[in-house]
Design a protein around this motif. Structure first.
Motif, PDB file in Angstrom:
ATOM      1  N   SER A  79      13.860  -9.198  -4.426  1.00  0.00           N
ATOM      2  CA  SER A  79      13.928  -9.189  -3.748  1.00  0.00           C
ATOM      3  C   SER A  79      14.703  -7.587  -2.452  1.00  0.00           C
ATOM      4  O   SER A  79      14.438  -6.784  -2.092  1.00  0.00           O
ATOM      5  N   ALA A  80      15.886  -7.656  -3.582  1.00  0.00           N
ATOM      6  CA  ALA A  80      16.617  -6.341  -3.254  1.00  0.00           C
ATOM      7  C   ALA A  80      16.194  -5.315  -3.783  1.00  0.00           C
ATOM      8  O   ALA A  80      15.682  -3.982  -2.664  1.00  0.00           O
ATOM      9  N   THR A  81      14.961  -5.336  -5.074  1.00  0.00           N
ATOM     10  CA  THR A  81      14.574  -4.316  -5.247  1.00  0.00           C
ATOM     11  C   THR A  81      13.061  -4.191  -4.372  1.00  0.00           C
ATOM     12  O   THR A  81      13.321  -3.083  -3.717  1.00  0.00           O
ATOM     13  N   GLY A  82      12.646  -4.832  -4.068  1.00  0.00           N
ATOM     14  CA  GLY A  82      11.275  -5.550  -2.671  1.00  0.00           C
ATOM     15  C   GLY A  82      11.861  -4.400  -1.799  1.00  0.00           C
ATOM     16  O   GLY A  82      10.858  -3.492  -1.155  1.00  0.00           O
ATOM     17  N   LYS A  83      13.173  -4.211  -1.028  1.00  0.00           N
ATOM     18  CA  LYS A  83      13.420  -3.731  -0.086  1.00  0.00           C
ATOM     19  C   LYS A  83      12.877  -1.688  -0.316  1.00  0.00           C
ATOM     20  O   LYS A  83      13.065  -1.354  -0.048  1.00  0.00           O
ATOM     21  N   ARG A  84      13.824  -2.002  -1.359  1.00  0.00           N
ATOM     22  CA  ARG A  84      14.006  -0.352  -1.613  1.00  0.00           C
ATOM     23  C   ARG A  84      13.007   0.132  -2.013  1.00  0.00           C
ATOM     24  O   ARG A  84      12.157   1.066  -1.692  1.00  0.00           O
ATOM     25  N   VAL A  85      11.744  -0.872  -2.885  1.00  0.00           N
ATOM     26  CA  VAL A  85      10.388  -0.146  -2.995  1.00  0.00           C
ATOM     27  C   VAL A  85       9.771   0.153  -1.605  1.00  0.00           C
ATOM     28  O   VAL A  85       9.010   1.268  -1.286  1.00  0.00           O
ATOM     29  N   MET A  86       9.447  -0.633  -0.436  1.00  0.00           N
ATOM     30  CA  MET A  86       9.365  -0.546   0.701  1.00  0.00           C
ATOM     31  C   MET A  86      10.217  -0.134   1.244  1.00  0.00           C
ATOM     32  O   MET A  86       8.973   0.735   1.828  1.00  0.00           O
ATOM     33  N   GLU A  87      11.089   0.576   1.509  1.00  0.00           N
ATOM     34  CA  GLU A  87      11.607   2.327   1.797  1.00  0.00           C
ATOM     35  C   GLU A  87      11.598   3.219   1.245  1.00  0.00           C
ATOM     36  O   GLU A  87      11.009   4.136   2.537  1.00  0.00           O
ATOM     37  N   SER A  88      10.663   3.361   0.366  1.00  0.00           N
ATOM     38  CA  SER A  88      10.470   5.006  -0.763  1.00  0.00           C
ATOM     39  C   SER A  88       8.921   4.540  -0.078  1.00  0.00           C
ATOM     40  O   SER A  88       8.805   5.606   0.083  1.00  0.00           O
ATOM     41  N   CYS A  89       7.811   3.743  -0.075  1.00  0.00           N
ATOM     42  CA  CYS A  89       6.468   3.668   0.430  1.00  0.00           C
ATOM     43  C   CYS A  89       6.280   3.616   1.211  1.00  0.00           C
ATOM     44  O   CYS A  89       6.013   4.993   2.003  1.00  0.00           O
ATOM     45  N   ALA A  90       7.069   3.803   2.487  1.00  0.00           N
ATOM     46  CA  ALA A  90       7.731   3.582   4.133  1.00  0.00           C
ATOM     47  C   ALA A  90       7.275   5.633   3.815  1.00  0.00           C
ATOM     48  O   ALA A  90       6.600   5.521   5.489  1.00  0.00           O
ATOM     49  N   LYS A  91       7.726   5.930   3.791  1.00  0.00           N
ATOM     50  CA  LYS A  91       7.376   6.930   3.658  1.00  0.00           C
ATOM     51  C   LYS A  91       6.561   8.777   3.509  1.00  0.00           C
ATOM     52  O   LYS A  91       6.253   9.027   4.723  1.00  0.00           O
ATOM     53  N   THR A  92       5.362   7.891   3.084  1.00  0.00           N
ATOM     54  CA  THR A  92       4.600   7.818   2.727  1.00  0.00           C
ATOM     55  C   THR A  92       3.195   7.596   3.613  1.00  0.00           C
ATOM     56  O   THR A  92       1.994   7.492   3.013  1.00  0.00           O
ATOM     57  N   LEU A  93       3.964   5.999   4.228  1.00  0.00           N
ATOM     58  CA  LEU A  93       2.767   5.148   4.378  1.00  0.00           C
ATOM     59  C   LEU A  93       1.994   4.602   3.560  1.00  0.00           C
ATOM     60  O   LEU A  93       0.609   4.347   4.326  1.00  0.00           O
ATOM     61  N   LYS A  94       2.562   4.192   2.357  1.00  0.00           N
ATOM     62  CA  LYS A  94       1.498   3.673   1.310  1.00  0.00           C
ATOM     63  C   LYS A  94       2.355   1.718   1.549  1.00  0.00           C
ATOM     64  O   LYS A  94       2.226   1.843   2.443  1.00  0.00           O
ATOM     65  N   ARG A  95       0.349   2.279   1.601  1.00  0.00           N
ATOM     66  CA  ARG A  95       0.197   0.565   1.135  1.00  0.00           C
ATOM     67  C   ARG A  95       0.956  -0.718   0.359  1.00  0.00           C
ATOM     68  O   ARG A  95       1.089   0.087  -0.083  1.00  0.00           O
ATOM     69  N   VAL A  96       1.998  -1.709   0.813  1.00  0.00           N
ATOM     70  CA  VAL A  96       2.642  -2.876  -0.079  1.00  0.00           C
ATOM     71  C   VAL A  96       1.699  -3.725  -0.123  1.00  0.00           C
ATOM     72  O   VAL A  96       1.869  -4.594   0.634  1.00  0.00           O
ATOM     73  N   THR A  97       2.445  -4.446  -1.490  1.00  0.00           N
ATOM     74  CA  THR A  97       2.172  -5.801  -1.281  1.00  0.00           C
ATOM     75  C   THR A  97       3.739  -6.584  -2.654  1.00  0.00           C
ATOM     76  O   THR A  97       3.703  -5.743  -3.495  1.00  0.00           O
ATOM     77  N   LEU A  98       4.456  -7.072  -2.025  1.00  0.00           N
ATOM     78  CA  LEU A  98       5.455  -7.401  -2.493  1.00  0.00           C
ATOM     79  C   LEU A  98       5.339  -8.630  -3.055  1.00  0.00           C
ATOM     80  O   LEU A  98       5.189  -9.683  -1.834  1.00  0.00           O
ATOM     81  N   GLU A  99       5.422  -9.531  -3.819  1.00  0.00           N
ATOM     82  CA  GLU A  99       5.982 -10.892  -4.103  1.00  0.00           C
ATOM     83  C   GLU A  99       7.901 -10.836  -5.103  1.00  0.00           C
ATOM     84  O   GLU A  99       7.508 -10.397  -6.128  1.00  0.00           O
ATOM     85  N   LEU A 100       8.556 -11.512  -4.496  1.00  0.00           N
ATOM     86  CA  LEU A 100       9.492 -11.007  -4.213  1.00  0.00           C
ATOM     87  C   LEU A 100      10.144 -12.278  -4.507  1.00  0.00           C
ATOM     88  O   LEU A 100       9.186 -13.665  -4.865  1.00  0.00           O
ATOM     89  N   GLY A 101      11.505 -12.207  -4.714  1.00  0.00           N
ATOM     90  CA  GLY A 101      11.786 -13.990  -4.762  1.00  0.00           C
ATOM     91  C   GLY A 101      11.845 -15.291  -4.442  1.00  0.00           C
ATOM     92  O   GLY A 101      11.428 -14.873  -3.126  1.00  0.00           O
ATOM     93  N   GLY A 102      13.092 -16.473  -4.937  1.00  0.00           N
ATOM     94  CA  GLY A 102      12.381 -17.253  -3.926  1.00  0.00           C
ATOM     95  C   GLY A 102      13.458 -18.634  -4.321  1.00  0.00           C
ATOM     96  O   GLY A 102      14.420 -18.567  -5.150  1.00  0.00           O
ATOM     97  N   ASN A 103      13.589 -19.351  -3.200  1.00  0.00           N
ATOM     98  CA  ASN A 103      15.155 -20.632  -3.525  1.00  0.00           C
ATOM     99  C   ASN A 103      14.089 -22.025  -3.301  1.00  0.00           C
ATOM    100  O   ASN A 103      14.861 -22.641  -2.281  1.00  0.00           O
ATOM    101  N   ASP A 104      13.263 -22.306  -3.532  1.00  0.00           N
ATOM    102  CA  ASP A 104      12.777 -23.455  -4.161  1.00  0.00           C
ATOM    103  C   ASP A 104      12.535 -24.739  -4.059  1.00  0.00           C
ATOM    104  O   ASP A 104      13.754 -24.858  -4.846  1.00  0.00           O
ATOM    105  N   PRO A 105      12.596 -25.170  -2.350  1.00  0.00           N
ATOM    106  CA  PRO A 105      13.756 -26.167  -2.632  1.00  0.00           C
ATOM    107  C   PRO A 105      12.117 -27.321  -2.923  1.00  0.00           C
ATOM    108  O   PRO A 105      11.339 -27.527  -2.992  1.00  0.00           O
TER     109      PRO A 105
END
Length: 490
Positions: free
Chosen positions: A242-268
């Motif tokens: 999730s931490a890296t995913g946030k950085r990816v999304m921040e980078s993509c926002a500058k050119t309004l790229k579409r993003v799909t992010l499959e990130l971490g979990g804390n599954d119960p």
């Protein structure tokens, strides 16, 4: 040990018999295998020995791949859908013919036991074929006397796929298949810890796709930011923390790229008081420690009804003691090593908390010495619910066992997290379990099982576990523009 850099050139190709050569590894740019002056290597996590050299891509390599992808985009988008499907399915058949070599490579680079590596390859093939066989027709929304309204799905364009190190081949191919079948070129960036399988499936793809449609770049920590910040791609598909995913999304926002992010979990997992303890406890232990806990969907918080807690804990402990830890080519091994030194040190930090936070250890707690990043499967008995082992995602084989007294309390505790990837409910009463399941804040929720993914159904997360979905028709649409076409009749 991190992947190590050296000054060297890399070559690649096929073996004398015509099959893949699993000893040399290259970038794939514009249909050609490409070397770099500087190389690095991954580490076999079971032995701490060096794996083969792989390229360290430069900004010039990035520019070459981007240019080739953009050039390929127009013609590939015009290629009939049926022909694209045929190419993807032929690629899957070629991967299947090399399945044993890929499985051995996975054990060598990722560390997972060979039988689990074979499972990864089988599931990879299922995903590719399922996605390739799905149809994405034009949808007729309105058909009235004076007008017709259609929705059609057109390719986004060049895409970047960034794969992690826990399921490197599966997650690479699960990006390639839906991307290219919907008419988009893709540049794959494999994890620097596990670059080998990803480079080889892309090398194999060159037999079935035009130059520039499926490319791969291996690199160091500079490569990801170069790719996500580049103006050429229309989309980035990222799987990772999730931490890296946030950085990816921040980078993509500058050119309004579409993003799909499959990130971490804390599954119960919520274990109700009407389960068959002898049957369910071993299943829960198995699912918690699968792939040495290195699965975003692995069970990471286990809530057990207080009425059955002691017997359930004891049965879980009993089964956990039977799970063999070792090198992936050894017989009957269930847990291989943690994949890399960085994650190994992170997981060991949770073991250090055993003393500082005074955890009660139900089983495990001591890790083997010697080469390799091995961790003993460990269960923590009722830690404080605000402790690190409960709140954070260890991504390793150490899990907390917790209690609840009512279904409502279990729901509240399970939802008390910033994550929302997966969850499961276990009960002898399916209706009761389903009622609880519907209250859980997670993208995938199972009753009386866990981690059973069907690529025909959408997969994604709530909260900080991701953006968008993969798989199913929705996964295909995520690589497309939606165009509404209004046709006025005469």
């Amino acid at each position: 040990m991190a992947p190590h850099a050296t000054e060297n050139g890399a070559t690649n190709g096929t073996s004398q018999s015509g099959g893949l050569d699993f000893t040399t590894f290259s970038n794939v740019i514009d249909g050609k295998l490409s070397s770099t002056q500087k190389t690095r290597h991954g580490i076999n996590p079971a032995t701490a020995k060096a794996n083969p050299e792989v390229p360290v891509s430069t900004q010039e390599d990035v520019e070459s791949a981007m240019a080739a992808g953009k050039k390929a985009a127009k013609q590939w988008a015009k290629t009939p859908y049926a022909e694209r499907q045929k190419a993807v399915l032929a690629w899957a058949d070629a991967i299947e013919s090399e399945k044993d070599g890929f499985a051995k490579l996975l054990t060598q680079e990722q560390g997972k036991p060979l039988h689990f590596a074979a499972f990864e390859m089988d599931f990879t093939l299922q995903i590719i074929r399922t996605m390739a066989n799905l149809e994405l027709p034009t949808e007729e929304i309105i058909d009235e006397a004076d007008r017709k309204v259609l929705v059609r799905y057109t390719p986004l364009g060049l895409t970047v796929g960034i794969a992690p190190w826990n399921y490197p081949v599966l997650l690479t191919c699960s990006k390639i298949a839906p991307c290219v079948v919907t008419g988009n070129p893709i540049i794959i960036k494999p994890s620097p810890f596990t670059p080998y399988g990803g480079l080889k499936v892309v090398e194999l793809a060159q037999r079935f796709f035009p130059p520039g449609v499926v490319q791969a770049l291996s690199g160091d920590d500079s490569l990801g930011p170069w790719l996500t910040a580049h103006p050429a791609p229309a989309k980035v598909s990222f799987t990772g923390s999730s931490a890296t995913g946030k950085r990816v999304m921040e980078s993509c926002a500058k050119t309004l790229k579409r993003v799909t992010l499959e990130l971490g979990g804390n599954d119960p997992a919520i274990v109700l008081d009407d389960v068959n303890v002898d049957e369910v406890a071993p299943k829960i232990a198995t699912l918690a420690f699968l792939n040495s806990g290195q699965i975003c969907l692995a069970l990471k918080r286990i809530f057990v009804h207080e009425k059955i807690y002691e017997s359930f804990r004891d049965k879980m402990v009993e089964h956990t003691k039977t799970l063999k830890v070792g090198e992936g080519f050894e017989k009957d091994v269930f847990l291989g090593p943690i994949q890399n030194s960085m994650q190994y040190e992170r997981v060991k930090g949770f073991f250090e908390a055993i003393d500082t936070e005074k955890y009660n250890v139900a089983v495990g707690g001591k890790n083997p010495e010697g080469p390799g990043y091995f961790i003993t499967p460990t269960i923590i008995d009722r830690p404080k619910e605000d402790s690190r082992i409960v709140v954070e995602e260890p991504f390793g084989p150490i899990v907390p066992l917790l209690t609840f007294s009512t279904d409502e309390e279990a729901i509240e505790k399970a939802n008390n997290t910033n994550y929302g990837l997966g969850a499961s409910v276990w009960s002898g009463d399916v209706e009761r379990a389903a009622k609880v399941a519907k209250e859980l804040e997670a993208g995938s929720v199972w009753v009386n099982t866990h981690f059973e993914i069907d690529p025909r159904a959408p997969f994604g997360g709530f909260k900080e576990s991701g953006i968008g979905t993969e798989f199913g028709v929705g996964g295909l649409k995520s690589y497309c523009n939606s165009q509404t076409l209004y046709l006025k009749k005469k």
